[in-house]
Write a protein that holds these residues in place. Structure first.
Motif, mmCIF file in Angstrom:
data_model
loop_
_atom_site.group_PDB
_atom_site.id
_atom_site.type_symbol
_atom_site.label_atom_id
_atom_site.label_comp_id
_atom_site.label_asym_id
_atom_site.label_seq_id
_atom_site.Cartn_x
_atom_site.Cartn_y
_atom_site.Cartn_z
ATOM 1 N N GLN A 60 0.815 -1.202 0.000
ATOM 2 C CA GLN A 60 0.000 0.000 0.000
ATOM 3 C C GLN A 60 0.859 1.268 0.000
ATOM 4 O O GLN A 60 0.490 2.277 -0.608
ATOM 5 C CB GLN A 60 -0.959 0.009 1.196
ATOM 6 C CG GLN A 60 -2.052 -1.026 1.105
ATOM 7 C CD GLN A 60 -1.637 -2.420 1.593
ATOM 8 O OE1 GLN A 60 -0.490 -2.657 1.952
ATOM 9 N NE2 GLN A 60 -2.585 -3.346 1.603
ATOM 10 N N THR A 61 1.994 1.213 0.684
ATOM 11 C CA THR A 61 2.910 2.358 0.682
ATOM 12 C C THR A 61 3.438 2.616 -0.713
ATOM 13 O O THR A 61 3.475 3.763 -1.173
ATOM 14 C CB THR A 61 4.074 2.134 1.673
ATOM 15 O OG1 THR A 61 3.545 2.028 2.994
ATOM 16 C CG2 THR A 61 5.088 3.266 1.609
ATOM 17 N N ILE A 62 3.829 1.560 -1.408
ATOM 18 C CA ILE A 62 4.326 1.705 -2.779
ATOM 19 C C ILE A 62 3.231 2.287 -3.662
ATOM 20 O O ILE A 62 3.460 3.219 -4.441
ATOM 21 C CB ILE A 62 4.825 0.358 -3.342
ATOM 22 C CG1 ILE A 62 5.989 -0.194 -2.500
ATOM 23 C CG2 ILE A 62 5.229 0.499 -4.814
ATOM 24 C CD1 ILE A 62 7.206 0.699 -2.412
ATOM 25 N N ASN A 63 2.021 1.761 -3.533
ATOM 26 C CA ASN A 63 0.901 2.266 -4.319
ATOM 27 C C ASN A 63 0.652 3.743 -4.025
ATOM 28 O O ASN A 63 0.431 4.534 -4.943
ATOM 29 C CB ASN A 63 -0.356 1.440 -4.034
ATOM 30 C CG ASN A 63 -1.533 1.926 -4.834
ATOM 31 O OD1 ASN A 63 -2.290 2.773 -4.373
ATOM 32 N ND2 ASN A 63 -1.677 1.397 -6.038
ATOM 33 N N SER A 64 0.710 4.118 -2.770
ATOM 34 C CA SER A 64 0.469 5.509 -2.383
ATOM 35 C C SER A 64 1.539 6.447 -2.936
ATOM 36 O O SER A 64 1.238 7.581 -3.331
ATOM 37 C CB SER A 64 0.394 5.641 -0.864
ATOM 38 O OG SER A 64 -0.763 4.998 -0.384
ATOM 39 N N ILE A 65 2.778 5.996 -2.981
ATOM 40 C CA ILE A 65 3.843 6.811 -3.570
ATOM 41 C C ILE A 65 3.605 6.955 -5.071
ATOM 42 O O ILE A 65 3.677 8.063 -5.614
ATOM 43 C CB ILE A 65 5.232 6.191 -3.302
ATOM 44 C CG1 ILE A 65 5.555 6.214 -1.811
ATOM 45 C CG2 ILE A 65 6.315 6.943 -4.094
ATOM 46 C CD1 ILE A 65 6.777 5.403 -1.429
ATOM 47 N N GLU A 66 3.310 5.847 -5.728
ATOM 48 C CA GLU A 66 3.120 5.873 -7.181
ATOM 49 C C GLU A 66 1.934 6.727 -7.602
ATOM 50 O O GLU A 66 1.944 7.308 -8.687
ATOM 51 C CB GLU A 66 2.941 4.452 -7.715
ATOM 52 C CG GLU A 66 4.209 3.631 -7.667
ATOM 53 C CD GLU A 66 4.066 2.243 -8.232
ATOM 54 O OE1 GLU A 66 5.096 1.563 -8.349
ATOM 55 O OE2 GLU A 66 2.928 1.815 -8.553
ATOM 56 N N THR A 67 0.927 6.831 -6.770
ATOM 57 C CA THR A 67 -0.263 7.624 -7.108
ATOM 58 C C THR A 67 -0.233 9.019 -6.467
ATOM 59 O O THR A 67 -1.250 9.705 -6.434
ATOM 60 C CB THR A 67 -1.551 6.882 -6.684
ATOM 61 O OG1 THR A 67 -1.498 6.597 -5.281
ATOM 62 C CG2 THR A 67 -1.717 5.596 -7.476
ATOM 63 N N ASN A 68 0.924 9.402 -5.970
ATOM 64 C CA ASN A 68 1.147 10.742 -5.397
ATOM 65 C C ASN A 68 0.271 11.061 -4.199
ATOM 66 O O ASN A 68 -0.041 12.214 -3.931
ATOM 67 C CB ASN A 68 0.976 11.821 -6.473
ATOM 68 C CG ASN A 68 2.031 11.718 -7.537
ATOM 69 O OD1 ASN A 68 3.197 11.484 -7.242
ATOM 70 N ND2 ASN A 68 1.630 11.858 -8.782
ATOM 71 N N ARG A 69 -0.115 10.042 -3.447
ATOM 72 C CA ARG A 69 -0.877 10.277 -2.215
ATOM 73 C C ARG A 69 0.033 10.312 -0.998
ATOM 74 O O ARG A 69 -0.399 10.640 0.095
ATOM 75 C CB ARG A 69 -1.935 9.187 -2.029
ATOM 76 C CG ARG A 69 -3.094 9.327 -3.007
ATOM 77 C CD ARG A 69 -4.137 8.290 -2.780
ATOM 78 N NE ARG A 69 -3.578 7.021 -3.263
ATOM 79 C CZ ARG A 69 -3.990 5.828 -2.919
ATOM 80 N NH1 ARG A 69 -4.961 5.676 -2.060
ATOM 81 N NH2 ARG A 69 -3.439 4.751 -3.430
ATOM 82 N N PHE A 70 1.300 9.940 -1.178
ATOM 83 C CA PHE A 70 2.245 9.874 -0.066
ATOM 84 C C PHE A 70 3.617 10.285 -0.579
ATOM 85 O O PHE A 70 4.068 9.810 -1.616
ATOM 86 C CB PHE A 70 2.282 8.447 0.480
ATOM 87 C CG PHE A 70 3.299 8.213 1.559
ATOM 88 C CD1 PHE A 70 3.114 8.722 2.833
ATOM 89 C CD2 PHE A 70 4.442 7.471 1.319
ATOM 90 C CE1 PHE A 70 4.055 8.501 3.835
ATOM 91 C CE2 PHE A 70 5.377 7.242 2.308
ATOM 92 C CZ PHE A 70 5.184 7.762 3.570
ATOM 93 N N VAL A 71 4.266 11.176 0.153
ATOM 94 C CA VAL A 71 5.635 11.572 -0.161
ATOM 95 C C VAL A 71 6.549 10.788 0.780
ATOM 96 O O VAL A 71 6.403 10.873 2.001
ATOM 97 C CB VAL A 71 5.841 13.091 0.039
ATOM 98 C CG1 VAL A 71 7.296 13.467 -0.192
ATOM 99 C CG2 VAL A 71 4.918 13.878 -0.877
ATOM 100 N N PRO A 72 7.458 10.003 0.230
ATOM 101 C CA PRO A 72 8.290 9.149 1.084
ATOM 102 C C PRO A 72 9.260 9.953 1.948
ATOM 103 O O PRO A 72 9.653 11.053 1.590
ATOM 104 C CB PRO A 72 9.051 8.280 0.089
ATOM 105 C CG PRO A 72 9.105 9.090 -1.146
ATOM 106 C CD PRO A 72 7.817 9.870 -1.175
ATOM 107 N N SER A 73 9.613 9.344 3.052
ATOM 108 C CA SER A 73 10.622 9.944 3.921
ATOM 109 C C SER A 73 11.970 9.928 3.207
ATOM 110 O O SER A 73 12.159 9.233 2.203
ATOM 111 C CB SER A 73 10.736 9.139 5.221
ATOM 112 O OG SER A 73 11.278 7.852 4.935
ATOM 113 N N THR A 74 12.902 10.679 3.747
ATOM 114 C CA THR A 74 14.253 10.697 3.189
ATOM 115 C C THR A 74 14.855 9.296 3.213
ATOM 116 O O THR A 74 15.468 8.861 2.236
ATOM 117 C CB THR A 74 15.146 11.678 3.976
ATOM 118 O OG1 THR A 74 14.533 12.970 3.964
ATOM 119 C CG2 THR A 74 16.531 11.746 3.384
#
Length: 67
Positions: free
Chosen positions: A28-42
């Motif tokens: 779900q984290t990967i999906n959220s990053i790919e769909t621009n719903r989550f900006v990953p931490s450094t």
């Protein structure tokens, strides 16, 4: 923030689940990053960079409204 994660993942023929396992996050984290719903931490951005052998800038780009 734009990102190329989905494109880079496809180049290596990895599923979201496989990528998630390799870097220690959920699918779900990967999906959220790919769909621009989550900006990953450094730390997460650096893990992706290391896994793909590319710089963080190759994955993520600021959009005009992010500057």
């Amino acid at each position: 923030m734009k990102n190329r994660l989905k494109v880079e993942r496809a180049i290596l023929n990895l599923t979201q689940e496989e990528l998630a396992e390799k870097i220690g996050v959920s699918r779900q984290t990967i999906n959220s990053i790919e769909t621009n719903r989550f900006v990953p931490s450094t730390v997460l951005a650096l893990k992706l960079s290391r896994l793909f052998g590319k710089s963080v800038n190759d994955f993520f780009e600021l959009e005009d409204d992010d500057k």
